[in-house]
Design an enzyme around this catalytic site. Sequence first.
Site, mmCIF file in Angstrom:
data_model
loop_
_atom_site.group_PDB
_atom_site.id
_atom_site.type_symbol
_atom_site.label_atom_id
_atom_site.label_comp_id
_atom_site.label_asym_id
_atom_site.label_seq_id
_atom_site.Cartn_x
_atom_site.Cartn_y
_atom_site.Cartn_z
ATOM 1 C CG HIS A 19 -1.854 1.077 1.366
ATOM 2 N ND1 HIS A 19 -2.020 1.821 2.514
ATOM 3 C CD2 HIS A 19 -2.754 1.563 0.477
ATOM 4 C CE1 HIS A 19 -2.975 2.708 2.335
ATOM 5 N NE2 HIS A 19 -3.435 2.568 1.106
ATOM 6 C CG HIS A 61 -3.405 9.215 0.166
ATOM 7 N ND1 HIS A 61 -4.095 9.961 1.109
ATOM 8 C CD2 HIS A 61 -4.170 8.128 -0.064
ATOM 9 C CE1 HIS A 61 -5.209 9.337 1.436
ATOM 10 N NE2 HIS A 61 -5.279 8.219 0.738
#
Length: 282
Positions: A19, A61
């Site tokens: 991730h 992100h």
Amino acid sequence: MKSTVELHERAPLPLVIAHRGARGHAPENTLTSAELGHKVGADLWELDVNYTKDYRLVVVHDDTLVRTTNVEEVYPGRSSYRVCDFTLEELSRLDAGSWYEGRDQFGRVAAGEIDADTLASFKGLRIPTLEEALLLTKRFDWYVNVEIKNHEHLIGHDTVTKDVLEMIRRLDMADQIIISSFQHRYLEECRALCPEMATGALVETTRPEDPVALCRKLGVNAYHPDRLILAPGDLENLRDAGFAVNVWTVNDMDEAKDLVAHGASGIITDFPAACRSALGRG
Ligand code: G3P
Ligand code: MG
């Protein structure tokens, strides 16, 4: 090399997906966190795509740069720190690695798991462009889950999927990528523009009434649920209907094992090394 579609259909499951790279032990969404994910044997890595002000695709992100760069030091007093309010040239002056030593959210620095030389190597890391991130993946003959962030209230809602796909096609990497998004419209665009591309429907907060029906409607290959919204039977039903299920973000390895025992095809984790070991993958 198998395509990402085949990987989700036929690989020796389960897949371990790093991730934002191996985010537990390196600054997220950098080439360094990707390299670490590769080094520890993750099957894929996951990254997040955003647009700059000049419509360049970059790997970040959050909507803003505050958490993962030194943007407030480099550009004090700016009225906005959103990624989409900075040009790529402006982003290139930011340090996307130094924050990690003082703000490592998983406490791995304090636990002594990251040596001084490694910490020093994080200083001055740059925000990668999507192209740089894809080229690294290509160099490793590796795979990546490209998550297109939701641009509905930002610039580029109508162009982001097309631009991501054009880059993937130009680099001849469709086989090495699975595209995912919470913005399901992008997945439908993907299906129309690039039918050979693997896609995954991201869902969070509220469980869709019928996950199988959702996946069928979108024409995706995989369902990517937040671990918190899986209901009993979802994994079995989705796998029986032919969909891969990659669950995020799973950092408790007993939970990872349990999910796999119930049919999860992939685990998206901040700790790919521990996950591989827990799942008997190495
Ligand atoms: O793709 C899985 C996961 O990354 C989705 O949520 O917020 O971590 O990008 P987020
Ligand atoms: Mg993501």
